[in-house]
Design a protein around this motif. Sequence first.
Motif, PDB file in Angstrom:
ATOM      1  N   THR A  46       0.810  -1.202  -0.042  1.00  0.00           N
ATOM      2  CA  THR A  46      -0.018  -0.017   0.059  1.00  0.00           C
ATOM      3  C   THR A  46       0.735   1.179   0.056  1.00  0.00           C
ATOM      4  O   THR A  46       0.474   2.351   0.164  1.00  0.00           O
ATOM      5  N   VAL A  47       2.033   1.173  -0.264  1.00  0.00           N
ATOM      6  CA  VAL A  47       2.863   2.242   0.077  1.00  0.00           C
ATOM      7  C   VAL A  47       3.001   3.215  -1.165  1.00  0.00           C
ATOM      8  O   VAL A  47       2.904   4.216  -0.874  1.00  0.00           O
ATOM      9  N   GLU A  48       2.954   2.508  -2.441  1.00  0.00           N
ATOM     10  CA  GLU A  48       2.885   3.345  -3.607  1.00  0.00           C
ATOM     11  C   GLU A  48       1.715   3.486  -4.281  1.00  0.00           C
ATOM     12  O   GLU A  48       0.722   3.884  -4.017  1.00  0.00           O
ATOM     13  N   ASN A  49       1.479   2.257  -5.158  1.00  0.00           N
ATOM     14  CA  ASN A  49       0.522   2.438  -5.956  1.00  0.00           C
ATOM     15  C   ASN A  49      -0.569   1.186  -5.706  1.00  0.00           C
ATOM     16  O   ASN A  49      -1.209   1.152  -6.758  1.00  0.00           O
ATOM     17  N   TRP A  50      -0.661   0.585  -4.941  1.00  0.00           N
ATOM     18  CA  TRP A  50      -1.390  -0.460  -4.163  1.00  0.00           C
ATOM     19  C   TRP A  50      -1.711  -1.470  -5.525  1.00  0.00           C
ATOM     20  O   TRP A  50      -2.735  -2.147  -5.732  1.00  0.00           O
ATOM     21  N   SER A  51      -0.434  -1.909  -6.138  1.00  0.00           N
ATOM     22  CA  SER A  51      -0.579  -2.834  -7.168  1.00  0.00           C
ATOM     23  C   SER A  51      -0.091  -4.248  -6.719  1.00  0.00           C
ATOM     24  O   SER A  51       0.759  -4.373  -6.021  1.00  0.00           O
ATOM     25  N   PHE A  52      -0.737  -5.281  -7.251  1.00  0.00           N
ATOM     26  CA  PHE A  52      -0.324  -6.650  -6.954  1.00  0.00           C
ATOM     27  C   PHE A  52       0.678  -7.132  -8.044  1.00  0.00           C
ATOM     28  O   PHE A  52       0.810  -6.531  -9.348  1.00  0.00           O
ATOM     29  N   PHE A  53       1.816  -7.646  -7.599  1.00  0.00           N
ATOM     30  CA  PHE A  53       2.871  -8.298  -8.532  1.00  0.00           C
ATOM     31  C   PHE A  53       3.390  -9.882  -7.935  1.00  0.00           C
ATOM     32  O   PHE A  53       3.230 -10.086  -6.793  1.00  0.00           O
ATOM     33  N   GLY A  54       3.753 -10.396  -8.976  1.00  0.00           N
ATOM     34  CA  GLY A  54       4.188 -11.818  -8.449  1.00  0.00           C
ATOM     35  C   GLY A  54       3.648 -12.780  -9.582  1.00  0.00           C
ATOM     36  O   GLY A  54       3.136 -12.429 -10.886  1.00  0.00           O
ATOM     37  N   GLU A  55       4.088 -14.144  -9.450  1.00  0.00           N
ATOM     38  CA  GLU A  55       3.847 -15.121 -10.521  1.00  0.00           C
ATOM     39  C   GLU A  55       2.328 -15.329 -10.597  1.00  0.00           C
ATOM     40  O   GLU A  55       1.859 -15.971 -11.603  1.00  0.00           O
ATOM     41  N   SER A  56       1.559 -15.518  -9.328  1.00  0.00           N
ATOM     42  CA  SER A  56       0.400 -15.979  -9.530  1.00  0.00           C
ATOM     43  C   SER A  56      -0.683 -15.144  -8.835  1.00  0.00           C
ATOM     44  O   SER A  56      -0.633 -15.262  -7.403  1.00  0.00           O
ATOM     45  N   LEU A  57      -1.234 -14.014  -9.414  1.00  0.00           N
ATOM     46  CA  LEU A  57      -2.036 -13.113  -8.727  1.00  0.00           C
ATOM     47  C   LEU A  57      -3.169 -13.540  -8.292  1.00  0.00           C
ATOM     48  O   LEU A  57      -4.028 -14.469  -8.973  1.00  0.00           O
ATOM     49  N   PRO A  58      -4.025 -13.053  -7.286  1.00  0.00           N
ATOM     50  CA  PRO A  58      -5.398 -13.570  -6.779  1.00  0.00           C
ATOM     51  C   PRO A  58      -6.256 -12.983  -7.686  1.00  0.00           C
ATOM     52  O   PRO A  58      -5.843 -11.817  -8.736  1.00  0.00           O
ATOM     53  N   SER A  59      -7.652 -13.206  -7.811  1.00  0.00           N
ATOM     54  CA  SER A  59      -8.507 -12.811  -8.574  1.00  0.00           C
ATOM     55  C   SER A  59      -8.888 -11.399  -8.216  1.00  0.00           C
ATOM     56  O   SER A  59      -8.612 -10.921  -7.105  1.00  0.00           O
ATOM     57  N   GLY A  60      -9.648 -10.684  -9.336  1.00  0.00           N
ATOM     58  CA  GLY A  60      -9.878  -9.330  -9.090  1.00  0.00           C
ATOM     59  C   GLY A  60     -10.957  -8.937  -7.791  1.00  0.00           C
ATOM     60  O   GLY A  60     -10.436  -8.194  -7.210  1.00  0.00           O
ATOM     61  N   GLU A  61     -11.810  -9.971  -7.551  1.00  0.00           N
ATOM     62  CA  GLU A  61     -12.548  -9.867  -6.472  1.00  0.00           C
ATOM     63  C   GLU A  61     -11.949  -9.936  -5.204  1.00  0.00           C
ATOM     64  O   GLU A  61     -12.057  -9.154  -4.369  1.00  0.00           O
ATOM     65  N   VAL A  62     -11.142 -10.910  -5.155  1.00  0.00           N
ATOM     66  CA  VAL A  62     -10.256 -11.067  -3.826  1.00  0.00           C
ATOM     67  C   VAL A  62      -9.325  -9.797  -3.560  1.00  0.00           C
ATOM     68  O   VAL A  62      -9.034  -9.336  -2.684  1.00  0.00           O
ATOM     69  N   GLY A  63      -8.908  -9.404  -4.813  1.00  0.00           N
ATOM     70  CA  GLY A  63      -7.858  -8.415  -4.784  1.00  0.00           C
ATOM     71  C   GLY A  63      -8.686  -6.915  -4.249  1.00  0.00           C
ATOM     72  O   GLY A  63      -7.983  -6.187  -3.232  1.00  0.00           O
TER      73      GLY A  63
END
Length: 142
Positions: free
Chosen positions: A106-123
């Motif tokens: 949450t420090v900058e742009n609140w973006s997910f990153f990684g190999e296997s991202l959670p669904s949009g709803e979970v995010g």
Amino acid sequence: MNAAEQATNLELASKIATVVNLFKFEFPDAKSDLKPWKNDPETRELVDPDSIDIGFHFPGISKSWRSRSVLIQIRFYQDPINNLRRAIGIEVAGFDHRGEAWRLSTVENWSFFGESLPSGEVGDKLKKVCRQILEVFNKQNS
């Protein structure tokens, strides 16, 4: 630092319980873990004393989460001028059998990153919980 160790007074213990309840409200299957870090010398070196760390574990691997466990690290800053301690951000990481699968900051742009991202709803739900956690720790007492 493990949430169980940070609960040094009634106010902090209450806020940690609130965080657990906020997470479990959105994700009822989650089991909380207030001691996600081992108590060994190697792990102790890596632990941030200015954070409250809470783990959550799910039964099996969720396709929407793309992970089995989640670590939430609430980061704090003690202002040396006014001596106020504030939550300055949250780091969330999802883990599966291979290790870390994704991360959210949450420090900058609140973006997910990684190999296997959670669904949009979970995010979206997770970001909502993060906003609520920041409110809990940064609410000024009247």
